[in-house]
Every structure is written in C-alpha cells, then in structure tokens.
Design a protein around this motif. Sequence first.
Motif, mmCIF file in Angstrom:
data_model
loop_
_atom_site.group_PDB
_atom_site.id
_atom_site.type_symbol
_atom_site.label_atom_id
_atom_site.label_comp_id
_atom_site.label_asym_id
_atom_site.label_seq_id
_atom_site.Cartn_x
_atom_site.Cartn_y
_atom_site.Cartn_z
ATOM 1 N N UNK A 287 0.838 -1.202 0.000
ATOM 2 C CA UNK A 287 0.000 0.000 0.000
ATOM 3 C C UNK A 287 0.874 1.254 0.000
ATOM 4 N N UNK A 288 1.924 1.244 0.817
ATOM 5 C CA UNK A 288 2.865 2.365 0.841
ATOM 6 C C UNK A 288 3.376 2.643 -0.571
ATOM 7 N N UNK A 289 3.849 1.586 -1.245
ATOM 8 C CA UNK A 289 4.449 1.763 -2.566
ATOM 9 C C UNK A 289 3.453 2.324 -3.562
ATOM 10 N N UNK A 290 2.218 1.831 -3.504
ATOM 11 C CA UNK A 290 1.202 2.311 -4.442
ATOM 12 C C UNK A 290 0.833 3.770 -4.123
ATOM 13 N N UNK A 291 0.715 4.085 -2.820
ATOM 14 C CA UNK A 291 0.324 5.448 -2.420
ATOM 15 C C UNK A 291 1.366 6.496 -2.815
ATOM 16 N N UNK B 224 12.909 20.036 8.789
ATOM 17 C CA UNK B 224 13.051 20.046 7.328
ATOM 18 C C UNK B 224 13.761 18.808 6.807
ATOM 19 N N UNK B 225 14.761 18.332 7.585
ATOM 20 C CA UNK B 225 15.546 17.196 7.111
ATOM 21 C C UNK B 225 14.661 15.939 7.002
ATOM 22 N N UNK B 226 13.668 15.816 7.899
ATOM 23 C CA UNK B 226 12.750 14.680 7.863
ATOM 24 C C UNK B 226 11.811 14.786 6.662
ATOM 25 N N UNK B 227 11.328 15.991 6.401
ATOM 26 C CA UNK B 227 10.469 16.196 5.228
ATOM 27 C C UNK B 227 11.234 15.866 3.949
ATOM 28 N N UNK B 228 12.518 16.292 3.945
ATOM 29 C CA UNK B 228 13.369 15.983 2.788
ATOM 30 C C UNK B 228 13.504 14.470 2.626
ATOM 31 N N UNK B 229 13.769 13.783 3.749
ATOM 32 C CA UNK B 229 13.901 12.316 3.702
ATOM 33 C C UNK B 229 12.618 11.680 3.170
ATOM 34 N N UNK B 230 11.478 12.162 3.683
ATOM 35 C CA UNK B 230 10.198 11.627 3.238
ATOM 36 C C UNK B 230 10.001 11.784 1.741
ATOM 37 N N UNK B 231 10.583 12.851 1.206
ATOM 38 C CA UNK B 231 10.435 13.113 -0.220
ATOM 39 C C UNK B 231 11.335 12.204 -1.065
ATOM 40 N N UNK B 232 12.566 11.976 -0.593
ATOM 41 C CA UNK B 232 13.503 11.211 -1.425
ATOM 42 C C UNK B 232 13.521 9.710 -1.120
ATOM 43 N N UNK B 233 12.954 9.317 0.013
ATOM 44 C CA UNK B 233 13.016 7.892 0.379
ATOM 45 C C UNK B 233 12.228 6.928 -0.531
ATOM 46 N N UNK B 234 11.028 7.297 -1.040
ATOM 47 C CA UNK B 234 10.262 6.297 -1.789
ATOM 48 C C UNK B 234 11.032 5.485 -2.833
#
Lengths: 232, 107
Positions: free
Chosen positions: A109-113, B36-46
């Motif tokens: 679900x994470x990956x799809x979201x 900000x560093x956590x938001x950045x991580x959240x953005x690049x981690x996927x």
Amino acid sequence: MKKIIGYAFRRSQPVMYGYLFLGITFGIMLREVGHGVFWAFISSLFIYAGSGQFLMCEFIADNAPLFTCCVMTILLNSRHIFYGLSFLTRFNSLGHKKWINILELTDETYSVLCFTEKDNAHPLTMLFISLFDHSYWIIGSCIGNLIGSLPFDFTGVDFSMTALFVVLFVEQWKSSSYKLPAITGFISSVLFLLILGPDNFIFPSLILSSIVLIFTRSLYEKQNETGKEVQQ
Amino acid sequence: MTTTKLILIIAVCAVSTMFTRAIPFLVFGDAEKVPKIILYLGKVLPPAVIATLVIYALRNTEVLTGAHGIPELIGVLCAGVLHWVWRNSFISIGAATVLYMVLIRIM
C-alpha cells in the motif's frame, strides 16, 4: 465520490492477486495451528501484516511468551517506521481519518500510495486504495481458513508482489530525473543482504540509505534548482 | 492453548505492528513542527524504499541450489522490460507472474 472509488479500485488492482493468495496462505496456516475463520478475520483486520501474521502462527504453535511476540513483531516490522515519513504532511488532509490510513501502511500500500501525489488525486483516494488492499487481505485469509487447502497448485502466484515492486521501480525510475535514491536503495539493500542474510537486512539497509541521502542533500537541491531554471 | 492466550497473542502482535506504523506520526505529531531534514527524507526515500522492497521480495531466492534463481531473474526482467515498453501494470505483472509459475515447474 464514485469517481474517487473507481480510481482507487483500479489503483489497488495490482495488489489484489498477491494479497488474495497470501491471505489464503495465512488462513490455511492458522487453520493448521488449530484456529478457525473468526480468528483469521480478527487477525487480518487488526494486525494486517503479511510476514507478521505468518510469524504469529508460529507463536501460536509454540505458545510463545507475549514478550517474545512483542519484540519479534516489532523487529520484523521495523521497516514500517520509514513509510510514515513520506506521509507526515500528506495524510493531514484526511483529518482524523489519517489514523486509519496510518495503520494501513503495508509494503504494498505504501508503494502504491507514493504515486498518487503525481496524479493530483483527491486525498480520500489514498484511504480508499488502502481499504481496498486491506479487504483483499481479509477476504483471502477467510477463504483460506474455510477451504483449508487449495484445489490447484498455486505456488508462485506470490511472485506478483515481486513483479509489483519491479513495476513501481520502473515507474519511479522513468518519472524522476534524480536517480540517486533508487541507486542508493538498491546498492545498500544488496550489500546488507549479502552481509546479514535474508532475515535481518532490511532495517539496517534503510538506515544506511537514509544516512547517504541526508549527506547528499545538496546534490538534490542543486538538481532541483537546475530543474526550475529549465522550466523558467 | 486457551482462548485468552490466543486473544493476547493476536492483541500483542496487532499493537506491536500498529506501533511500528504510527511511530513517525507519534514522534513528529504536528505536521508544522516536522524538521526540514525529515520532510526531505520523506520526499527522497520512496525510490530507495521501493528498490529495497524489490530486493526484499527476492531475499529467499536460492542462487546456489535448485534453479539458481533463473526463474526469478527472468520474471523480474520480464516485468521490468514489459513495463518499460508498455507501462501497463496488468500486462507487466500478469505476464511476469504466469511466466514465473511456468518456469518454476519446468526447471
């Protein structure tokens, strides 16, 4: 609303086959350790973690101490900690319902979201995709528990989960010009898989990826700036 | 096993799993206070996480014995190439899964 649900259903489709099959496998396993469909339903509703529930069957078979159940489950699912980071602000648009969506963050679900942001989808889309995925898992578990064995050898259907991640990887790769995160994740996970083996590698690997990405933040910002200049 | 113990095991597994999913939201609470560093991580981690999940899904592949991971390799290439060309998840995932199921039966 109909549109949102329809879109969410289409988006959840790739997860369906894998979840139904893995759910069936869990249902069968729980039946083998002596528990019926009610408990399969309850487990899949409240726990909702593939490998976590397989492990739970072993706890039940061994009559394991609760402390062991707690520690092992947290260790096994520690990778989930990273998933919320990408939704800290995005889930806010859901109001109180965000807590439901938080508990729905499985690997799949994470990956799809992760892809719904680019589609500019309505916030409720995230919730509906999550609920569709969850329902496949629950339905699978109940069916598996009721039938007890499969009429046909379905071995290998779970490869659809692997294929799902490969597909999302390609999608991600094509849609972003900043390749460093994907490369980092790949190298780091292969490295830790070789060092630590299949059972313990994922958490350390995600830690290393995070550290590398934090230290290379300036590269990301530089890339973003040049991207903006090109747009202007 | 008593029903009480069964309920307790399910409850402990459920709460432990919920805990791992809720930690980021419990720690950072208000979205406005997220560093900000956590938001950045959240953005690049996927992309990093998805790459890791590909490896995770393949973690139990037996490279030294059996079919030496050839069905997995072909299955992954099939999904990847089909998706690269057509970008249709149903074709990519469906074809790769069927091909894999055939391969593990004949190899």
